[in-house]
Scaffold this active site. Sequence first.
Site, PDB file in Angstrom:
ATOM      1  N   ASP A 111      -3.387  -1.898   9.478  1.00 55.46           N
ATOM      2  CA  ASP A 111      -4.406  -2.877   9.841  1.00 55.46           C
ATOM      3  C   ASP A 111      -5.554  -2.899   8.841  1.00 55.46           C
ATOM      4  OD1 ASP A 111      -2.919  -3.505  12.059  1.00 55.46           O
ATOM      5  OD2 ASP A 111      -4.060  -2.230  13.423  1.00 55.46           O
ATOM      6  N   GLY A 112      -5.937  -1.731   8.329  1.00 60.83           N
ATOM      7  CA  GLY A 112      -7.023  -1.677   7.365  1.00 60.83           C
ATOM      8  C   GLY A 112      -6.679  -2.383   6.071  1.00 60.83           C
ATOM      9  N   PHE A 113      -5.451  -2.243   5.626  1.00 65.80           N
ATOM     10  CA  PHE A 113      -5.006  -2.909   4.399  1.00 65.80           C
ATOM     11  C   PHE A 113      -4.979  -4.418   4.606  1.00 65.80           C
ATOM     12  CE2 PHE A 113      -1.467  -3.770   1.238  1.00 65.80           C
ATOM     13  CZ  PHE A 113      -2.279  -3.559   0.117  1.00 65.80           C
ATOM     14  N   GLY A 132       1.518  -2.551   4.891  1.00 60.94           N
ATOM     15  CA  GLY A 132       0.591  -1.458   5.133  1.00 60.94           C
ATOM     16  C   GLY A 132       0.113  -1.500   6.561  1.00 60.94           C
ATOM     17  N   SER A 142      -0.775   3.550  10.574  1.00 57.49           N
ATOM     18  CA  SER A 142      -0.820   4.607  11.575  1.00 57.49           C
ATOM     19  C   SER A 142      -0.822   4.073  12.998  1.00 57.49           C
ATOM     20  CB  SER A 142      -2.065   5.481  11.358  1.00 57.49           C
ATOM     21  OG  SER A 142      -2.026   6.094  10.097  1.00 57.49           O
ATOM     22  N   HIS A 199       0.869  -1.186   0.000  1.00 60.51           N
ATOM     23  CA  HIS A 199       0.000   0.000   0.000  1.00 60.51           C
ATOM     24  C   HIS A 199       0.905   1.236   0.000  1.00 60.51           C
ATOM     25  CE1 HIS A 199      -2.982   2.933   0.834  1.00 60.51           C
ATOM     26  NE2 HIS A 199      -3.887   2.114   1.365  1.00 60.51           N
ATOM     27  N   SER A 225       0.036   4.078   2.757  1.00 60.58           N
ATOM     28  CA  SER A 225      -0.233   3.729   4.152  1.00 60.58           C
ATOM     29  C   SER A 225       0.591   4.585   5.096  1.00 60.58           C
ATOM     30  CB  SER A 225       0.078   2.253   4.399  1.00 60.58           C
ATOM     31  OG  SER A 225       1.446   1.995   4.155  1.00 60.58           O
ATOM     32  N   GLY A 226       0.013   4.826   6.281  1.00 57.45           N
ATOM     33  CA  GLY A 226       0.714   5.640   7.277  1.00 57.45           C
ATOM     34  C   GLY A 226       1.013   7.028   6.733  1.00 57.45           C
ATOM     35  N   THR A 273      -0.446  -1.459  -4.907  1.00 54.73           N
ATOM     36  CA  THR A 273      -1.851  -1.150  -5.186  1.00 54.73           C
ATOM     37  C   THR A 273      -1.979   0.264  -5.752  1.00 54.73           C
ATOM     38  OG1 THR A 273      -2.190  -0.426  -2.896  1.00 54.73           O
ATOM     39  CG2 THR A 273      -2.689  -2.710  -3.429  1.00 54.73           C
TER      40      THR A 273
END
Length: 611
Positions: free
Chosen positions: A231-233, A229, A334, A170, A173-174, A201
């Site tokens: 946790d969401g990824f 990435g 994050s 990702h 990310s962050g 991605t």
Amino acid sequence: MDSLMRDDDFQANTQFIGGEEPSILTSNFFLDHVGEVSLTLKPDGLSWKLMDSLCNVQEDGSTCLGIQIVSKSNTSINISDVYTVEFIDWGLVHKTLLTNPGLLLGHSSEMYRFTVHGVERSKSRPSLWAPTVYTFGHADKQTCLMWVNRMKTFLSMETDRPKNLLVYVHPGSGKGNGCRTWESLAPLFSQAKVKTKVIVTERAGHAFEAVTSMTNRELNLYDGVVAVGGDGFFNEILNGILLSRHRAPYPPPPPDDDQTVETESDELLHDPTVTVVEHSVSGEDESAFLLRPPLDQSQAVDLSIRSNSSNKDQDSEMSFPNKRFRFGLIPSGSTDAIVICTTGIRDPMTSALQIILGKRVCLDIAQVVRWEKSSKSKNEPLVRYAASFAGYGFYGDVITESEKYRWMGPKRYDYAGTKVFLRHRSYEAEVAYMKVESEKTNVGANARRVKTFWGLSKKSERVPCRANCDICNTSSSIPRIETPDPHQESNWVRVKGRFLSIGAAVISCRNERAPDGLVADAHLSDGFLHLVLIKDCSHAFYLWHLTQLARKGGTPLNFDFVEHHKTTTFTFTSSGEESVWNVDGEILKAQKLSAQVFRGLISLFASGPET
């Protein structure tokens, strides 16, 4: 070269213990930057001892005339901690020589060399892993090659290590470090001879669509899938794989107002070919405690369009639990709560090394099902999978409020959280959960309850999850905890009232803002959900609860207005004004919802947090 062993000294300086294929080798080598050592190789590891000819070391082998030469902790390495060994031919080896009392000088000589690449754990933070390299030199090339080949033979017995991985990166990310994080770690995977197919991605939902559209035959070509990435990824990839492949009965739905818990739909089998997912994709990488916005409805995916392709996968079925195929997560988000809970630290290098070495922990996964308002509806329910947390009320309000302030960047979550806290909104709902024999709760006249505003209660006894956890490893082959019959009303406990928040934690959800997590003693694979009900209370008490949550060693569950239940299944029905559910950071609007946990449903490339 006088100090080097001559080729014809080989037989005199190398000992073979064991038949034609010796299991133990012993020989003298020069260890780079240390000096001459007696090296021993066994099937379980490599060890060395500094030769007496270098200096008259003390018994611990760590000092010479008060000067540290080589640390006691650096005199061996386990094969399980070695990820590659390489012959690097002729070159310099730096030796440490004692010339005058108290004075150490370096001296270099040329010889044949091989390197051992492994991991080293930090003494102060055992969960922190770092790569380490040992270079050994010898005058005889064949001696070096023999040792390298023998070590490779022992390494080949480490069969749990991945050889082929699918990696999704990702880039946003962050703080946009996804690509840089992977680029810094990719050489380790190459060095360890782990093949990686890397996909960066390009949009939200890219990874979800990619893994969902892959056939089982294609996915089985890999030993696992790795998310670089947050946790969401990770949740995006998790749902992409499980939604189209995991078959299991749905959890019991909440009863209609005129029904008992018994309903025919309890026995419906979840058919992955007809599951509809509204938005199981992730554009950001916030966790449940740093909530992220909902996804664009245009990203809806109907998995039923792939039902026609199921026949070609019959000879390559992928089901879960699946110990061979593992998930990996290299943190670049994050909060990275999943990584912190499964490795003990938020460190990309540690995660990469645990993936390369093939470490394994089983992880509970919650299945969250949104039902139609009437259980008689013929529409398929909407399904989500969560690896960490699902929350209602405060958590859902924050994620909704934060959408108004996207221009603020990550600070919008703090701002939205403050507004929602000051609003202090509660919601009327009914929650029912299955009783389990081992449940220990914070209800009734519990002696640990906080009775006054200023007096803290005695801490509850906590058994946190650790590497090689006895609780998680007990009967780990059993996919689910045995629970009472869900058709018996007496096996359910119902709680109705007004709630500030309702949370279901799969794991402790530790992160930098909640160092012990929401539930400090939650385990990775014990087969339980931790249901936390925060009843309506004053601003001051709710603030105290949040303060305890943010404090190391805090007791956020020991309040009269907090109920904590260990369960395997629960249902939820809202009445009146509604909030939304936050499932691993994604919005889920649900008036009727049920959830169940699957014990050890997936395997993760991780070792568990060290003590």
